[in-house]
Write a protein that holds these residues in place. Sequence first.
Motif, PDB file in Angstrom:
ATOM      1  N   ILE A 141       0.846  -1.207   0.000  1.00 43.82           N
ATOM      2  CA  ILE A 141       0.000   0.000   0.000  1.00 43.82           C
ATOM      3  C   ILE A 141       0.882   1.258   0.000  1.00 43.82           C
ATOM      4  O   ILE A 141       0.637   2.203  -0.752  1.00 43.82           O
ATOM      5  CB  ILE A 141      -0.969  -0.026   1.203  1.00 43.82           C
ATOM      6  CG1 ILE A 141      -1.992  -1.158   1.031  1.00 43.82           C
ATOM      7  CG2 ILE A 141      -1.673   1.329   1.365  1.00 43.82           C
ATOM      8  CD1 ILE A 141      -2.790  -1.499   2.289  1.00 43.82           C
ATOM      9  N   GLN A 162     -10.709   4.177  -5.852  1.00 42.18           N
ATOM     10  CA  GLN A 162     -10.153   2.887  -5.424  1.00 42.18           C
ATOM     11  C   GLN A 162      -9.631   2.068  -6.598  1.00 42.18           C
ATOM     12  O   GLN A 162      -8.551   1.496  -6.537  1.00 42.18           O
ATOM     13  CB  GLN A 162     -11.196   2.101  -4.635  1.00 42.18           C
ATOM     14  CG  GLN A 162     -11.484   2.748  -3.286  1.00 42.18           C
ATOM     15  CD  GLN A 162     -12.429   1.942  -2.427  1.00 42.18           C
ATOM     16  OE1 GLN A 162     -12.679   0.771  -2.678  1.00 42.18           O
ATOM     17  NE2 GLN A 162     -12.973   2.572  -1.407  1.00 42.18           N
ATOM     18  N   ASP A 166      -5.731   0.658  -7.356  1.00 45.86           N
ATOM     19  CA  ASP A 166      -5.394  -0.748  -7.640  1.00 45.86           C
ATOM     20  C   ASP A 166      -4.221  -0.876  -8.619  1.00 45.86           C
ATOM     21  O   ASP A 166      -3.429  -1.809  -8.527  1.00 45.86           O
ATOM     22  CB  ASP A 166      -6.588  -1.461  -8.308  1.00 45.86           C
ATOM     23  CG  ASP A 166      -7.634  -1.914  -7.309  1.00 45.86           C
ATOM     24  OD1 ASP A 166      -7.326  -2.007  -6.112  1.00 45.86           O
ATOM     25  OD2 ASP A 166      -8.777  -2.179  -7.744  1.00 45.86           O
ATOM     26  N   TRP A 195      -5.170  -4.823   1.341  1.00 44.35           N
ATOM     27  CA  TRP A 195      -6.095  -4.059   0.482  1.00 44.35           C
ATOM     28  C   TRP A 195      -6.942  -5.016  -0.360  1.00 44.35           C
ATOM     29  O   TRP A 195      -8.155  -4.864  -0.487  1.00 44.35           O
ATOM     30  CB  TRP A 195      -5.269  -3.120  -0.415  1.00 44.35           C
ATOM     31  CG  TRP A 195      -6.037  -2.379  -1.458  1.00 44.35           C
ATOM     32  CD1 TRP A 195      -6.412  -2.851  -2.688  1.00 44.35           C
ATOM     33  CD2 TRP A 195      -6.531  -1.038  -1.385  1.00 44.35           C
ATOM     34  NE1 TRP A 195      -7.095  -1.889  -3.383  1.00 44.35           N
ATOM     35  CE2 TRP A 195      -7.184  -0.759  -2.605  1.00 44.35           C
ATOM     36  CE3 TRP A 195      -6.472  -0.037  -0.408  1.00 44.35           C
ATOM     37  CZ2 TRP A 195      -7.778   0.470  -2.877  1.00 44.35           C
ATOM     38  CZ3 TRP A 195      -7.059   1.190  -0.696  1.00 44.35           C
ATOM     39  CH2 TRP A 195      -7.707   1.426  -1.903  1.00 44.35           C
ATOM     40  N   GLN A 196      -6.274  -6.019  -0.921  1.00 46.92           N
ATOM     41  CA  GLN A 196      -6.908  -6.908  -1.894  1.00 46.92           C
ATOM     42  C   GLN A 196      -7.879  -7.899  -1.260  1.00 46.92           C
ATOM     43  O   GLN A 196      -8.652  -8.548  -1.965  1.00 46.92           O
ATOM     44  CB  GLN A 196      -5.821  -7.684  -2.665  1.00 46.92           C
ATOM     45  CG  GLN A 196      -4.868  -6.822  -3.488  1.00 46.92           C
ATOM     46  CD  GLN A 196      -3.652  -6.344  -2.673  1.00 46.92           C
ATOM     47  OE1 GLN A 196      -3.670  -6.289  -1.456  1.00 46.92           O
ATOM     48  NE2 GLN A 196      -2.591  -6.009  -3.386  1.00 46.92           N
TER      49      GLN A 196
END
Length: 233
Positions: A141, A162, A166, A195-196
């Motif tokens: 991140i 968002q 990515d 995050w994923q």
Amino acid sequence: MDSNKRIPKHVSIIMDGNGRWATARGLSRSQGHVEGVESIRACLSAAIESGVEYLSLYAFSEENWNRSEEEVMGLMELLFTEMKAELQLFLQNRARFLVLGNRPRLSEKINKAIDEMQEATSQNYQITFILFFSYSGRWDILQAMKKAAQQLPPEQFQAMEQKDFDQYLVTAGIPDPDLIIRTSGELRISNYLLWQSAYTEFYFTDILWPEFRQAQFKEALEAFAQRERRYGK
Ligand code: IPE
Ligand code: IPE
Ligand code: MG
């Protein structure tokens, strides 16, 4: 219901328990990692058989650099020799090989071997096999944020959504994991795909990684098939 909908597109595994498996047998931790490679092969073939399109593995975290020099060196050597040994298997299985993580931390020798393996398998489409190596979720991140700040003019950086963000993560272009499996009974994420994994299904098992083979992989897929994903709706 279309049964295909029940097969996760991307399965990711936090392979844990090699050390405990080895210690219980009076072996060195490194021998546990060597046995763990057999489980990787087993899961790759189970994933291909099941129609999984992405199989990713947490193989070495940024925090794992803090282990003993002997263990770290053993893991680096294992990565190197396995990449050399498995090229044919990857080509036969039409598997694309990727390593994602903090590559500058790895030695020149290993980076060169990674580049060669990635290049040699880049035309394979049956399955994408990803090793997260020298990876951590917070590192990812942070590097994404720095890259975006460097590349984007301030107005675009401020307007970033968002899905735009990515594209700066090392996983750009790779679908988020549908299923994350963690072996060895630990119930935590250990700085993996933070995050994923926002809407990932989790599967925890007490089985130690060297004993997690095809049957166990398929059991996890069956458990996934029973899950109802709601995405907040
Ligand atoms: C997982 O097994 C492999 C790596 C993290 C490299 P461990 O080495 O963490 O094994 P345990 O958790 O000590 O048993
Ligand atoms: C997580 O396992 C990292 C990998 C599997 C590569 P660890 O064994 O390092 O995690 P902790 O220390 O139990 O959280
Ligand atoms: Mg562990």
